[in-house]
Design an enzyme around this catalytic site. Sequence first.
Site, mmCIF file in Angstrom:
data_model
loop_
_atom_site.group_PDB
_atom_site.id
_atom_site.type_symbol
_atom_site.label_atom_id
_atom_site.label_comp_id
_atom_site.label_asym_id
_atom_site.label_seq_id
_atom_site.Cartn_x
_atom_site.Cartn_y
_atom_site.Cartn_z
ATOM 1 N NE ARG A 158 3.885 8.785 -8.098
ATOM 2 C CZ ARG A 158 4.448 7.543 -7.795
ATOM 3 N NH1 ARG A 158 5.477 7.144 -7.469
ATOM 4 N NH2 ARG A 158 3.525 6.801 -6.928
ATOM 5 C CG ASP A 174 4.744 -3.358 -4.989
ATOM 6 O OD1 ASP A 174 5.583 -4.347 -5.089
ATOM 7 O OD2 ASP A 174 5.278 -2.433 -4.473
ATOM 8 C CG ASP A 228 6.486 3.231 -7.422
ATOM 9 O OD1 ASP A 228 5.928 4.258 -7.200
ATOM 10 O OD2 ASP A 228 5.469 2.203 -7.411
ATOM 11 C CG ASP A 236 10.476 7.395 8.049
ATOM 12 O OD1 ASP A 236 10.064 7.648 6.430
ATOM 13 O OD2 ASP A 236 11.799 7.854 8.028
ATOM 14 N N GLY A 237 7.140 7.016 6.661
ATOM 15 C CA GLY A 237 6.018 7.851 5.742
ATOM 16 C C GLY A 237 6.747 8.832 5.013
ATOM 17 N N GLY A 259 2.653 3.616 1.577
ATOM 18 C CA GLY A 259 3.147 3.877 2.815
ATOM 19 C C GLY A 259 3.699 5.129 2.936
ATOM 20 N NE ARG A 260 8.328 6.131 -0.238
ATOM 21 C CZ ARG A 260 9.459 6.209 -0.251
ATOM 22 N NH1 ARG A 260 10.521 6.835 0.282
ATOM 23 N NH2 ARG A 260 9.979 5.542 -1.509
ATOM 24 N N GLY A 312 0.908 -1.103 -0.133
ATOM 25 C CA GLY A 312 -0.018 -0.082 0.055
ATOM 26 C C GLY A 312 0.756 1.394 0.048
#
Length: 480
Positions: free
Chosen positions: A172, A248, A258, A121-122, A88-89, A86
Amino acid sequence: MTLSFTARWRDELPATYTALLPTPLKNARLIWYNDKLAQQLAIPASLFDATNGAGVWGGETLLPGMSPVAQVYSGHQFGVWAGQLGDGRGILLGEQLLADGSTLDWHLKGAGLTPYSRMGDGRAVLRSTIRESLASEAMHYLGIPTTRALSIVASDTPVQRETQETGAMLMRLAQSHMRFGHFEHFYYRREPEKVQQLADFAIRHYWPQWQDVPEKYALWFEEVAARTGRLIAEWQTVGFSHGVMNTDNMSILGLTIDYGPFGFFDDYDPGFIGNHSDHQGRYRFDNQPSVALWNLQRLAQTLTPFIEIDALNRALDRYQDALLTHYGQRMRQKLGFFTEQKDDNALLNELFSLMAREGSDYTRTFRMLSHTEQQSASSPLRDTFIDRAAFDAWFDRYRARLRTEAVDDALRQQQMQRVNPAIVLRNWLAQRAIDAAEQGDMAELHRLHEVLRQPFTDRDDDYASRPPEWGKRLEVSCSS
């Protein structure tokens, strides 16, 4: 013009996200924005006014109509099922409505902790944020499907990676952030109805011509496979290694997404591994076509509840056809061939073998080849090879092949120079901009972005040169 946002993902796909707000950074400040893209999207210049703080670019404010969510998905990482992943940040702030009725995701990367951060830590760091902005824009101007970069915000927030760095955010943009991993998530949770809802969403918004066709799902997956094949072909022709082709990180729309431990060739090396964390070389350059097929097979498995096996296999065959056809077309263009002849592959492979033995620079070799005159037995490219006899033998066969085309030098050179870039984003160029930015100097970041907008223009400065000693084999990893 007023910006207009919708929240189709949030409204139409319940249980695929968590609604939450971004977490701003300390002393956040806008250090770069994509002026050309902003103009195309009619984004008011006032939004980029530094006197207003980091604003939406730093997650401090939202624009009317935005409804932020973090998406949930799962995936296979390095060939192993990783379970739930998912955003995460990253947070999908909203989807901009464009004049033609299409939409564009605004996704803020580095926006803070989410329920999917796991042990993270996002945050994103300035280094990786700059790299992604440069890479996505470089790929766009090379004509390769990709996400886009709209802005970078820097900050004073400390972030611990292999060393202590500073937090940053990247805005983005993409037509969609839908990934193979979205489908895997619900398939492995044994919720096939949600897998089908995802497919319906994709068809409704990106392939509406098939909404009422009985075989819509099979047609859709064929197109996903074909787009993936064409994308990988583009990567292979420019010498781009993604570095972390987990499921992913695979786009349903066939976009490059990514950017982490990516790299463009310096020396031609088909076994090039961009990611120093990839100890087994799973994602090395010459493995990318087979890995993409493997990833498509994982996606196909999730679709078995509503697509027949024979149709899935036909779609996977379509991937191979699209990959080989597009790659062949592109490489013939790079060589200056307007027709296809039976010995073309052999001629190309001989050149690759010669380049691999010599450690030839991939981008510079093809760019120099673009200036070939078929009546001239000499070429500046010859001086870049140690084994002149081997080059001469190949070059004689190459010129003989050119003479079979009813095309003059000027037209052929023009075509070749449109597909053989003079500039790619070499790791050392990105690192130079990063080093300066980390010292507070953003001039090189801005300059490099401008250079990357004209990749097919010859230059006599170091942007088109081979890397200096310090820039050879720079190590990059997933620690972004």
